[in-house]
Structures are given as structure tokens and as C-alpha cells.
Design an enzyme around this catalytic site. Structure first.
Site, PDB file in Angstrom:
ATOM      1  N   SER A  59      -5.936  -8.446   0.431  1.00 29.69           N
ATOM      2  CA  SER A  59      -6.650  -9.352   1.314  1.00 29.69           C
ATOM      3  C   SER A  59      -7.562 -10.276   0.494  1.00 29.69           C
ATOM      4  O   SER A  59      -7.089 -10.999  -0.374  1.00 29.69           O
ATOM      5  CB  SER A  59      -7.430  -8.549   2.361  1.00 29.69           C
ATOM      6  OG  SER A  59      -7.914  -9.384   3.377  1.00 29.69           O
ATOM      7  N   ASP A 210      -2.294  -8.577   7.011  1.00 29.63           N
ATOM      8  CA  ASP A 210      -3.226  -8.113   5.979  1.00 29.63           C
ATOM      9  C   ASP A 210      -2.771  -6.805   5.333  1.00 29.63           C
ATOM     10  O   ASP A 210      -2.483  -5.820   6.021  1.00 29.63           O
ATOM     11  CB  ASP A 210      -4.592  -7.896   6.643  1.00 29.63           C
ATOM     12  CG  ASP A 210      -5.731  -7.763   5.652  1.00 29.63           C
ATOM     13  OD1 ASP A 210      -5.521  -7.168   4.585  1.00 29.63           O
ATOM     14  OD2 ASP A 210      -6.829  -8.251   5.954  1.00 29.63           O
TER      15      ASP A 210
END
Length: 401
Positions: A59, A210
Site C-alpha cells: 500500500s 490494497d
């Protein structure tokens, strides 16, 4: 010049950076100090990518990984570590624009928004990343990177890496696409889709969210990647044995948690009355997201701390994390100037704290008696990185004679 000396089997160096949205500023501050120490030892041109065999990031950690490993026109990193802070301060408010709403109406609007679609459209993030990584592909990174994502079409993690990109064109995605995919936090940013293509016209499609849903702390992913490469006997990982942890040097950077301040905020009795809304948003907290992210990260830290201690090599694993964040500081997207500056201070203050480990009974980070500060531990770490790099350079010279 970029790191090019091959390994002789003495040491593998690994850097890992957690996910955490705007909290990426915190490891950014630690990396700035680390790189400054390396420059003190080896000169102002030194960069983090010169010293680590693998840099893993999830991320926001994946974005930082790309920043410090993507090549510029001179084949050097596009960003120095000291640039990370300003990059976040300048761009987070654009990626996560803040609305001036308050009170009950704000909560209602927030809940309606998350029930109808992601909180942000992601356009600014995409244009920003496309701007500084227009055509760079994974195989071009200055050292090996490992970036976890999750494919929602196939319901499985997808791990992007430099090694895989060099071996298979269908895995050689644009670095910008990988960064956008690994950052697509559910409810905050929309999932991201793209295709890769090989010279024969064959394509592969990725539908990503993510990477934090599978590996918010990507340290184990990086070590698994090394394990995968060892049987191939490539020069970089030849003669490495991960059962001998004195051959591995690992620096793992967290983005902060609120474990110390918020223990006891929830209980089984309270949670028994929660429905979908309360699990996703409860009095300023996001219990489900916090449980997944903190739980995954802590389990990795617990495993590695135990492993390195059992094998009497605890000095080869350094985890730097802060568990005292407040509710606002914990937010993935609170990009107000006040909060971002507070995160900068947290990163700076973290260097002054003593080295800590997770207490298995309480779940809290506890400073270790007799240990030095994170700052001093990083200085020792940089000395070892510098010595290892110099050893490799000398070995390369001998091999070329």
C-alpha cells in the site's frame, strides 16, 4: 552507481515497509535518517537502494518502495529518502481532500458515502503516480522489489516482484499500475484494473485492491521470495540458507498503531450489539480495518521476533513501530496539515524511543531493558549495511581481475 556487486552468500539485506495511508510519513522519517547515516559513511551520493537486496512495501509502503527504487535518467533513484516527507505533505491533501463537515451530519454523510461507493475517486492518486512513474516497469527497479496486492476476481494475493518481472513479461507491469493497485484500500479508493502484454500479444488482466488485506506487513513475503529464489541458484541468492538467520539482515518499518491508547475501547459485550455499520465505523474508529491491519502486522512481527531470538540472532532483525497514535493520527486518510505535521513529529520522536517488542500477553509494544534507542540501533544497522556493501565491491573487483 547502482548496487551491482553480487552476493557471495554472506548476507541478504531486506527492508520492509507497512501499509497505512497518510501514515507512510512515519517510516519516511525513519528512512530519511537511515539514508543520512549511510551518506555519512559512504558519501552524499549513497541511496537506500544501493544497500538492500530486497525492498518490500504494501500500500503506502509500496509507493515509498517505488519512490526509492525507480530509476531516473541517470539510473539513480528518482527520490532521495529525505524527499518522502515533502512528497506526502504536498500530495496527501490532494489525494484525500478533506471536507469541512462536523458532528452528526458528518457521520451520516460518511456512512452514506461508504455505502454507495469509495470515499475518494482515486483520480488524483492515479495522475500523480502516472506523472512520476510514466513508463517505468518492475524489471527496471534499481534493486529487487516485492509489492503485495490482492486480486478480487481470483480471490488471491498477487505478489509483484522485480525477479518475476524479469522472468515473465506478463508479470512485468508498469510500476505505476502496481502502486495504484496495492494502494486501493476498500471503501477508501476504487479497485484498480490493468493488463500486461508479452511480445506474442498474450495478455493478463489484474483486478486489484490494497495488498494490506493479505500482507500489511510484507516482511514475510520478502523472506518467502528469497526462499523461492534460492533453489534457482541465481548469483544474488546463491549459497544462502534461510535456516541460518545470521545470513539475513532485516529492517521492518511500521506506520503506527493505536494499540497502547485504545486497548479496552471495545469488548465482546459491546461488539455483540454491532452490525455492519458499527464494525466498519464506530465512534471514530474502524474496528474491522484495524483488526485486519494490526493483527496481520503483529503476527508477522511476533513470528520473526521469535525466530531470530530462538536462533540467537536477534540483532539481525529490527522492527521499528509506534503504538501510541491517537484516533485522528490512526486515520488512513486524515490529510489535514495539522495531522500530517503530527505524523512527522511521531516519526522524529520514534527515533528517540528505545527498541521495543510486542508482549505476547498484552499485545503492547514494550521497551526492552538494556536496549538502545531506535536511532542508535539504526546507526549500528547502517554500519553493517555499509560493511556488507564494501565487502561485495571488493569481492567483485577480485572476480574481475
Amino acid at each position: 552507481m547502482a548496487r551491482s556487486a553480487s552476493l557471495s552468500g554472506k548476507m541478504v539485506t531486506v527492508l520492509s515497509i507497512d501499509g497505512g495511508g497518510v501514515r507512510g510519513i512515519i517510516p519516511g522519517m525513519v528512512l530519511a535518517f537511515l539514508e543520512s547515516e549511510l551518506q555519512e559513511l559512504d558519501g552524499p551520493a549513497s541511496r537506500i537502494a544501493d544497500y538492500f537486496d530486497i525492498i518490500a512495501g504494501t500500500s503506502t509502503g509500496g509507493l515509498v518502495t517505488a519512490m526509492i527504487t525507480a530509476p531516473d535518467e541517470k539510473n539513480r533513484p528518482k527520490f532521495a529518502a529525505c524527499d518522502i516527507k515533502e512528497f506526502y505533505l504536498e500530495n496527501c491533501p490532494k489525494i484525500f481532500p478533506q471536507k469541512n463537515r462536523c458532528g452528526m451530519m458528518s457521520s451520516i454523510v460518511r456512512l452514506l458515502r461508504t455505502s454507495m461507493g469509495p470515499k475518494y475517486d482515486g483520480k488524483k492518486l492515479r495522475s500523480l503516480v502516472d506523472g512520476f512513474l510514466p513508463d517505468t516497469t518492475l524489471k527496471e527497479t534499481l534493486t529487487n522489489v516485492v509489492i503485495p496486492t490482492f486480486d478480487i476476481k481470483h480471490l488471491q494475493p498477487v505478489i509483484f516482484s522485480t525477479k518475476d518481472a524479469k522472468a515473465n513479461p506478463l508479470k512485468n507491469a508498469r510500476l505505476a499500475d502496481v502502486c495504484i493497485g496495492t494502494s486501493a484500500a476498500p471503501t477508501f479508493l476504487p479497485p484498480y484494473s490493468f493488463k500486461t502484454r508479452d511480445k506474442n500479444g498474450e495478455t493478463r488482466r489484474f483486478d486489484l485492491i490494497d495488498g494490506g488485506v493479505a500482507a500489511n506487513n510484507p516482511t514475510l513475503v520478502a523472506l518467502s521470495h528469497i526462499n523461492k529464489e534460492i533453489p534457482l541458484q541465481n548469483d544474488e541468492f546463491k549459497n544462502i540458507n534461510l535456516r541460518e538467520t545470521d545470513q539475513i539482515l532485516v529492517l521492518s518499518l511500521g506506520t503506527g498503531t493505536g494499540a497502547a491508547k485504545h486497548k479496552g475501547k471495545h469488548s465482546a459485550a459491546k461488539a455483540a450489539r454491532w452490525g455492519l455499520i458499527n464494525w466498519n465505523y464506530n465512534n471514530g474508529f474502524t474496528p474491522l480495518v484495524d483488526i485486519f491491519n494490526d493483527g496481520i502486522s503483529d503476527m508477522v512481527d511476533i513470528h520473526l521476533s521469535t525466530l531470530f531470538q530462538c536462533l540467537d540472532c536477534k540483532q539481525n532483525y529490527l522492527r521499528i513501530q509506534d503504538d501510541t497514535l491517537t484516533r485522528n493520527q490512526l486515520s488512513l486518510d486524515k490529510a489535514t496539515r495539522k495531522n500530517l505535521n503530527e505524523l512527522v513529529k511521531i516519526g522524529e520522536n520514534l527515533l528517540q524511543k528505545r527498541v521495543s517488542r510486542v508482549n505476547l500477553e498484552t499485545g503492547k509494544l514494550e521497551e526492552i531493558d538494556g536496549e538502545c534507542t531506535n536511532k542508535d540501533a539504526l546507526k549500528c544497522f547502517t554500519n553493517r549495511l555499509s560493511k556488507e556493501r564494501k565487502r561485495r565491491v571488493e569481492e567483485k573487483k577480485r572476480q574481475n581481475k
